[in-house]
Design a protein around this motif. Structure first.
Motif, PDB file in Angstrom:
ATOM      1  N   TYR A 113     -51.045  20.656  -4.714  1.00  0.00           N
ATOM      2  CA  TYR A 113     -49.973  21.658  -4.784  1.00  0.00           C
ATOM      3  C   TYR A 113     -48.973  21.540  -3.629  1.00  0.00           C
ATOM      4  CZ  TYR A 113     -54.276  23.507  -6.859  1.00  0.00           C
ATOM      5  OH  TYR A 113     -55.471  23.631  -7.501  1.00  0.00           O
ATOM      6  N   HIS A 114     -49.484  21.437  -2.406  1.00  0.00           N
ATOM      7  CA  HIS A 114     -48.607  21.309  -1.232  1.00  0.00           C
ATOM      8  C   HIS A 114     -47.570  22.430  -1.155  1.00  0.00           C
ATOM      9  CE1 HIS A 114     -50.373  17.710   0.223  1.00  0.00           C
ATOM     10  NE2 HIS A 114     -49.906  16.893  -0.722  1.00  0.00           N
ATOM     11  N   LEU A 115     -48.018  23.656  -1.306  1.00  0.00           N
ATOM     12  CA  LEU A 115     -47.136  24.804  -1.122  1.00  0.00           C
ATOM     13  C   LEU A 115     -47.146  25.206   0.344  1.00  0.00           C
ATOM     14  CD1 LEU A 115     -48.152  26.963  -4.220  1.00  0.00           C
ATOM     15  CD2 LEU A 115     -46.284  25.315  -4.034  1.00  0.00           C
ATOM     16  N   LEU A 116     -46.068  25.841   0.786  1.00  0.00           N
ATOM     17  CA  LEU A 116     -45.973  26.309   2.170  1.00  0.00           C
ATOM     18  C   LEU A 116     -46.706  27.641   2.278  1.00  0.00           C
ATOM     19  CD1 LEU A 116     -42.220  25.438   2.831  1.00  0.00           C
ATOM     20  CD2 LEU A 116     -44.249  24.030   3.201  1.00  0.00           C
ATOM     21  N   GLY A 117     -47.752  27.662   3.079  1.00  0.00           N
ATOM     22  CA  GLY A 117     -48.652  28.810   3.108  1.00  0.00           C
ATOM     23  C   GLY A 117     -48.095  30.065   3.732  1.00  0.00           C
ATOM     24  N   ASP A 118     -47.026  29.951   4.520  1.00  0.00           N
ATOM     25  CA  ASP A 118     -46.512  31.132   5.234  1.00  0.00           C
ATOM     26  C   ASP A 118     -45.513  31.940   4.420  1.00  0.00           C
ATOM     27  OD1 ASP A 118     -48.014  30.591   7.507  1.00  0.00           O
ATOM     28  OD2 ASP A 118     -46.488  29.249   8.321  1.00  0.00           O
ATOM     29  N   ILE A 119     -45.094  31.425   3.272  1.00  0.00           N
ATOM     30  CA  ILE A 119     -44.087  32.137   2.481  1.00  0.00           C
ATOM     31  C   ILE A 119     -44.617  32.375   1.068  1.00  0.00           C
ATOM     32  CG2 ILE A 119     -42.140  31.302   3.818  1.00  0.00           C
ATOM     33  CD1 ILE A 119     -41.673  29.140   1.783  1.00  0.00           C
ATOM     34  N   ASN A 120     -43.992  33.305   0.351  1.00  0.00           N
ATOM     35  CA  ASN A 120     -44.482  33.684  -0.966  1.00  0.00           C
ATOM     36  C   ASN A 120     -44.039  32.687  -2.044  1.00  0.00           C
ATOM     37  OD1 ASN A 120     -41.794  34.361  -1.689  1.00  0.00           O
ATOM     38  ND2 ASN A 120     -42.056  36.437  -0.906  1.00  0.00           N
ATOM     39  N   ALA A 121     -44.479  32.942  -3.265  1.00  0.00           N
ATOM     40  CA  ALA A 121     -44.202  32.022  -4.369  1.00  0.00           C
ATOM     41  C   ALA A 121     -42.703  31.855  -4.604  1.00  0.00           C
ATOM     42  CB  ALA A 121     -44.879  32.535  -5.639  1.00  0.00           C
ATOM     43  N   LEU A 122     -41.963  32.957  -4.595  1.00  0.00           N
ATOM     44  CA  LEU A 122     -40.522  32.897  -4.837  1.00  0.00           C
ATOM     45  C   LEU A 122     -39.830  32.035  -3.795  1.00  0.00           C
ATOM     46  CD1 LEU A 122     -38.173  33.991  -6.592  1.00  0.00           C
ATOM     47  CD2 LEU A 122     -37.935  35.834  -4.909  1.00  0.00           C
ATOM     48  N   ASP A 123     -40.163  32.237  -2.521  1.00  0.00           N
ATOM     49  CA  ASP A 123     -39.532  31.456  -1.459  1.00  0.00           C
ATOM     50  C   ASP A 123     -39.946  29.991  -1.517  1.00  0.00           C
ATOM     51  OD1 ASP A 123     -38.145  33.594  -0.473  1.00  0.00           O
ATOM     52  OD2 ASP A 123     -39.626  34.142   1.035  1.00  0.00           O
ATOM     53  N   ASN A 124     -41.179  29.705  -1.928  1.00  0.00           N
ATOM     54  CA  ASN A 124     -41.604  28.316  -2.089  1.00  0.00           C
ATOM     55  C   ASN A 124     -40.750  27.600  -3.120  1.00  0.00           C
ATOM     56  OD1 ASN A 124     -44.155  26.927  -0.839  1.00  0.00           O
ATOM     57  ND2 ASN A 124     -44.686  29.106  -0.927  1.00  0.00           N
ATOM     58  N   VAL A 125     -40.440  28.288  -4.195  1.00  0.00           N
ATOM     59  CA  VAL A 125     -39.657  27.673  -5.263  1.00  0.00           C
ATOM     60  C   VAL A 125     -38.212  27.441  -4.819  1.00  0.00           C
ATOM     61  CG1 VAL A 125     -38.787  27.998  -7.611  1.00  0.00           C
ATOM     62  CG2 VAL A 125     -41.136  28.622  -7.056  1.00  0.00           C
ATOM     63  N   THR A 126     -37.674  28.329  -3.980  1.00  0.00           N
ATOM     64  CA  THR A 126     -36.258  28.215  -3.605  1.00  0.00           C
ATOM     65  C   THR A 126     -35.999  27.185  -2.510  1.00  0.00           C
ATOM     66  OG1 THR A 126     -36.469  30.009  -1.972  1.00  0.00           O
ATOM     67  CG2 THR A 126     -35.813  30.628  -4.200  1.00  0.00           C
ATOM     68  N   VAL A 127     -37.050  26.663  -1.870  1.00  0.00           N
ATOM     69  CA  VAL A 127     -36.848  25.751  -0.736  1.00  0.00           C
ATOM     70  C   VAL A 127     -35.958  24.560  -1.097  1.00  0.00           C
ATOM     71  CG1 VAL A 127     -38.008  24.123   0.815  1.00  0.00           C
ATOM     72  CG2 VAL A 127     -38.903  26.433   0.548  1.00  0.00           C
ATOM     73  N   PRO A 128     -36.195  23.849  -2.220  1.00  0.00           N
ATOM     74  CA  PRO A 128     -35.303  22.719  -2.532  1.00  0.00           C
ATOM     75  C   PRO A 128     -33.850  23.144  -2.682  1.00  0.00           C
ATOM     76  CG  PRO A 128     -37.277  22.661  -3.906  1.00  0.00           C
ATOM     77  CD  PRO A 128     -37.265  23.993  -3.231  1.00  0.00           C
ATOM     78  N   ASN A 158     -46.502  36.936  -4.048  1.00  0.00           N
ATOM     79  CA  ASN A 158     -47.815  36.472  -3.592  1.00  0.00           C
ATOM     80  C   ASN A 158     -47.693  35.174  -2.806  1.00  0.00           C
ATOM     81  OD1 ASN A 158     -48.390  38.494  -5.521  1.00  0.00           O
ATOM     82  ND2 ASN A 158     -50.432  37.650  -5.827  1.00  0.00           N
ATOM     83  N   ARG A 159     -48.480  35.084  -1.755  1.00  0.00           N
ATOM     84  CA  ARG A 159     -48.552  33.834  -0.999  1.00  0.00           C
ATOM     85  C   ARG A 159     -49.544  32.897  -1.698  1.00  0.00           C
ATOM     86  NH1 ARG A 159     -48.224  35.270   5.474  1.00  0.00           N
ATOM     87  NH2 ARG A 159     -46.265  36.423   5.359  1.00  0.00           N
ATOM     88  N   PRO A 160     -49.486  31.588  -1.376  1.00  0.00           N
ATOM     89  CA  PRO A 160     -50.368  30.631  -2.048  1.00  0.00           C
ATOM     90  C   PRO A 160     -51.851  31.002  -2.007  1.00  0.00           C
ATOM     91  CG  PRO A 160     -48.667  29.461  -0.861  1.00  0.00           C
ATOM     92  CD  PRO A 160     -48.500  30.911  -0.520  1.00  0.00           C
ATOM     93  N   ASN A 161     -52.316  31.555  -0.875  1.00  0.00           N
ATOM     94  CA  ASN A 161     -53.738  31.890  -0.785  1.00  0.00           C
ATOM     95  C   ASN A 161     -54.110  33.101  -1.644  1.00  0.00           C
ATOM     96  OD1 ASN A 161     -52.599  33.953   0.691  1.00  0.00           O
ATOM     97  ND2 ASN A 161     -53.612  33.440   2.614  1.00  0.00           N
ATOM     98  N   ARG A 170     -48.461  25.904 -11.033  1.00  0.00           N
ATOM     99  CA  ARG A 170     -47.255  26.364 -11.731  1.00  0.00           C
ATOM    100  C   ARG A 170     -46.105  26.603 -10.753  1.00  0.00           C
ATOM    101  NH1 ARG A 170     -49.174  30.738 -16.327  1.00  0.00           N
ATOM    102  NH2 ARG A 170     -50.975  29.572 -17.114  1.00  0.00           N
ATOM    103  N   VAL A 171     -46.441  27.174  -9.601  1.00  0.00           N
ATOM    104  CA  VAL A 171     -45.403  27.345  -8.571  1.00  0.00           C
ATOM    105  C   VAL A 171     -44.856  25.986  -8.175  1.00  0.00           C
ATOM    106  CG1 VAL A 171     -44.927  28.138  -6.227  1.00  0.00           C
ATOM    107  CG2 VAL A 171     -46.409  29.492  -7.723  1.00  0.00           C
ATOM    108  N   SER A 172     -45.747  24.997  -8.053  1.00  0.00           N
ATOM    109  CA  SER A 172     -45.322  23.641  -7.708  1.00  0.00           C
ATOM    110  C   SER A 172     -44.397  23.073  -8.780  1.00  0.00           C
ATOM    111  CB  SER A 172     -46.558  22.753  -7.538  1.00  0.00           C
ATOM    112  OG  SER A 172     -46.192  21.423  -7.261  1.00  0.00           O
ATOM    113  N   ILE A 173     -44.709  23.343 -10.040  1.00  0.00           N
ATOM    114  CA  ILE A 173     -43.847  22.872 -11.141  1.00  0.00           C
ATOM    115  C   ILE A 173     -42.484  23.557 -11.087  1.00  0.00           C
ATOM    116  CG2 ILE A 173     -43.585  22.869 -13.658  1.00  0.00           C
ATOM    117  CD1 ILE A 173     -46.657  22.583 -13.820  1.00  0.00           C
TER     118      ILE A 173
END
Length: 710
Positions: A113-128, A158-161, A170-173
């Motif tokens: 998955y390689h999601l950023l653990g300090d931020i929530n799902a929405l922010d992970n998706v917006t990084v790119p 929600n955060r990755p954990n 799915r967040v990764s997708i």
């Protein structure tokens, strides 16, 4: 290489040839250093991939499939050979151009998955999208739409954990699709999932394929590979098979015919970009929803260069805050050296200025812009042993006649025993002239000063200071008219001085009495010489010029330099110079602690880079530039130092308050705005200087190596 250039290039070539492949590699070789030799992982591969294909790359561990995917995704570079995408060569692209390709054309789905653990799902998706410069409101809206379509509409915060493995994938997708994701690179996308979650992820990939995305999937599972329309098998770095699966023969044939013979080949990529999603589930789909995902191409509103940079700056600032909060104790210990250094510098400078002010206040007690001529040879002169008695009242009168002299007060001193009724105390009687108060700037609290008549008639008038007032009259009542016995000479109190510290700020408790200098000379000392005289200089005359003029005048009258001159302005300048030098010296020592603190910051930031290497790899994979990574870690170092500087300044204020409150008046701290601003700037510069090396190391990390570290 702007995205529009890529698009226009691809479109024109498609139009011209009708057969332009999406990806083409020729004689691709990848070798890795192993001591003094090298290991070849890929052996001269030749491969062509077309837009809209769903390709599975299979093979045993060590076959080179992950290495090939990393090269295709521009995370790694081939040792030799050629790689072209959209008709453009990748071989000679620099790191910024490769980052642009990853940012605008690739989407990565990782096994872990390689999601950023300090931020929530929405922010992970917006990084790119942050790195792509997409408008803030638009990227938030698009991220919510993607997550909602993937069944995570209630998990945005929600955060990755706090998510299951399937939800994290799915967040990764969604993150892979954020900027369009024309080409989806999936590395063992179901490897870490249970069978149910794995089926859902594969259903999503099929829907993406139907929406026009090119899917390149790496897997070691033959059953998973069968769901692709094309399978490429690697063994020991060689392609040993490249075929279309039975289940997709018809679709594959149509796809091949389309890529080879279609008269509309020029629109291959445009169809993928603007395709209307299918209204039915893709083959092998296990998804409950039949609603397709968002199309790969969105009319993304991009910010201009300045606002895009500012947006990335905000992202870096936010991630720096998260990192500092995640390691509070380490951050505090890192700041400790900065706090101590800044507090020391500001306190030392404040204490130096306070001490200087106290000393200058004491010097001012001698008079403002005054020059004192003192009887006796200069200090260190052997003639001093022959005694004094060189200075006369005539010398003082000669100086008083000069245009630069506003007033002159001759002075003589004598230690005496003073009695009043039954009170007796040792004190000092000072013979002064009628202009003494104007020369020294002292004020009367009660009574009056001396007149010309007091001087000429040897009047036995007395002015007492506050110590004498307290000693003989308990500081109460009106002593004017009372008679004191000064030695053997009685005198009448005519005035009381206001409270004032003696010279150089030292508080004297001895009684001091002032009488006309003629009275002290003739009634008490029996001498015709004076000890000194004080000259008040005209405000329009520079002090150093007046000093030289007085020296020349007395020298011409005496024929020798049997006198000393004390210039209060010169003393002030000397005191200021000395205290400034001492303050600078002590501050320089205190700055050493700042340097030590800066080294601590650099050390901790190097540790932080090591700990967060995987995060750096993820950010690079989604399109972060080297400058973005450099900026993020540099901001973190600067924030640590700035926060340490603020705490250090607050600590200095606390130290100064304690000194001012409990120092008993002997010490004082006066804060300089310049020193505070300088301390703040200094702490910021320390962050820049000592944070640059770790930040640069982070920016220069290889994306593949960074992603491989946990």
């Amino acid at each position: 290489m702007p995205k529009n250039d890529l698009l226009s290039s691809s479109s024109s070539q498609n139009s011209a040839h009708g057969k332009q492949p999406l990806i083409e590699i020729k004689n691709l070789v990848r070798e890795f250093a192993a001591g003094e030799s090298s290991i070849r992982v890929l052996h001269g591969l030749n491969l062509t991939l077309h837009q809209g294909e769903m390709v599975a790359i299979i093979g045993q561990s060590g076959s080179g499939k992950s290495t090939l995917m990393n090269i295709l995704g521009c995370l790694d570079k081939a040792t030799s050979g050629h790689y072209r995408i959209y008709g453009r060569s990748v071989d000679d692209m620099n790191s910024e151009e490769l980052a642009q390709l990853r940012r605008e054309h690739f989407g990565f789905i990782f096994q872990r998955y390689h999601l950023l653990g300090d931020i929530n799902a929405l922010d992970n998706v917006t990084v790119p999208a942050v790195y792509a410069g997409m408008d803030n409101a638009l990227r938030k809206t698009r991220a919510k739409e993607l997550l909602t379509q993937l069944g995570l509409g209630e998990k945005l915060g929600n955060r990755p954990n706090q998510l299951s493995g399937g939800q994290q994938q799915r967040v990764s997708i969604a993150r892979a699709l954020m900027n369009g994701g024309d080409i989806i690179l999936a590395d063992e996308p179901t490897g870490a999932l249970d069978s149910g979650s794995g089926k859902e992820v594969m259903a999503i990939l099929h829907r993406l394929k139907d929406a026009g995305h090119t899917i390149i999937m790496v897997t070691h599972d033959p059953n998973l590979a069968k769901q692709a329309e094309r399978v490429i098998e690697l063994k020991d770095g060689h392609i040993i098979a490249d075929y279309y699966t039975q289940d997709s023969t018809q679709d594959s044939a149509q796809n091949c015919a389309h890529n080879a013979d279609s008269a509309n080949g020029a629109n291959d990529m445009d169809k993928a970009k603007n395709s209307t999603p299918a209204n039915h589930a893709a083959p092998h789909s296990h998804a409950k929803s039949t609603q397709p995902l968002a199309s790969s191409q969105q009319n993304h509103q991009r910010k201009n260069a300045f606002f895009g940079f500012f947006d990335r700056l905000k992202e870096a600032f936010k991630m720096s805050i998260y990192a500092m909060r995640a390691h509070k104790m380490r951050t505090l210990l890192t700041m400790l050296g900065i706090i101590i250094g800044i507090a020391s510098v500001v306190s030392v400078v404040g204490l130096g200025q306070g001490s200087q002010a106290k000393i200058l206040e004491g010097i001012s007690a001698l008079g403002t812009n005054t020059i004192t001529v003192i009887d006796g040879y200069p200090f260190g002169d052997p003639r001093r042993r022959y005694g004094y008695d060189n200075l006369t009242v005539a010398d003082a009168e000669a100086v008083a006649a000069q245009p630069y002299a506003k007033s002159v007060s001759p002075q003589v001193d004598k230690s005496v025993t003073v009695r009043y009724k039954n009170v007796e105390a040792s004190g000092a009687v000072n013979g002064v002239g009628k202009d003494y108060l104007s020369v020294t700037g002292e004020k009367l609290d009660m009574g009056q000063g001396f007149s010309e008549q007091s001087i000429s008639t040897l009047a036995q008038d007395i002015i007492i200071d506050q110590n004498a007032y307290k000693t003989f009259f308990n500081g109460q009542g009106n002593p004017i008219g009372q008679v004191l016995l000064v030695g053997n000479v009685p005198g009448q109190v005519v005035g009381v001085l206001s409270a004032k510290n003696s010279s150089f700020g030292r508080t004297s408790n001895s009684p001091n009495l002032y009488m006309p200098y003629t009275t002290v000379m003739h009634r008490m000392l029996g001498t015709s010489h004076i000890d000194r005289f004080v000259v008040l200089i005209d405000d329009d005359t520079p002090s150093d010029i007046a000093e030289k003029a007085i020296s020349d005048l007395i020298l011409s009258r005496h024929g020798t330099d049997d006198f000393n001159i004390m210039n209060t302005d010169s003393i002030k300048a000397t005191v200021q110079s000395t205290t400034n030098t001492m303050t600078l010296l002590i501050s320089s020592i205190a700055i050493i602690s700042l340097i030590v603190g800066g080294i601590g910051v650099m050390n901790i930031m190097l540790v932080s880079v090591t700990e967060r290497t995987n995060e750096i790899g993820v950010r690079m994979a989604v399109g972060a530039r080297q400058s973005d990574i450099l900026q993020q870690f540099l901001i973190e170092a600067i924030l640590v130092c700035i926060l340490g500087g603020v705490l250090g300044i607050l600590g200095a204020f606390a130290i100064g308050e304690a000194i001012n409150r409990f120092g008993g008046g002997d010490f004082a701290v006066i804060y300089s705005p310049v020193s505070i601003v300088a301390a703040f700037v200094c702490s910021t510069l320390i962050g820049v200087i000592f944070g640059f090396l770790p930040a640069r190391n982070a920016a220069r990390l290889d994306p593949v190596e960074a992603l491989a570290r946990n």
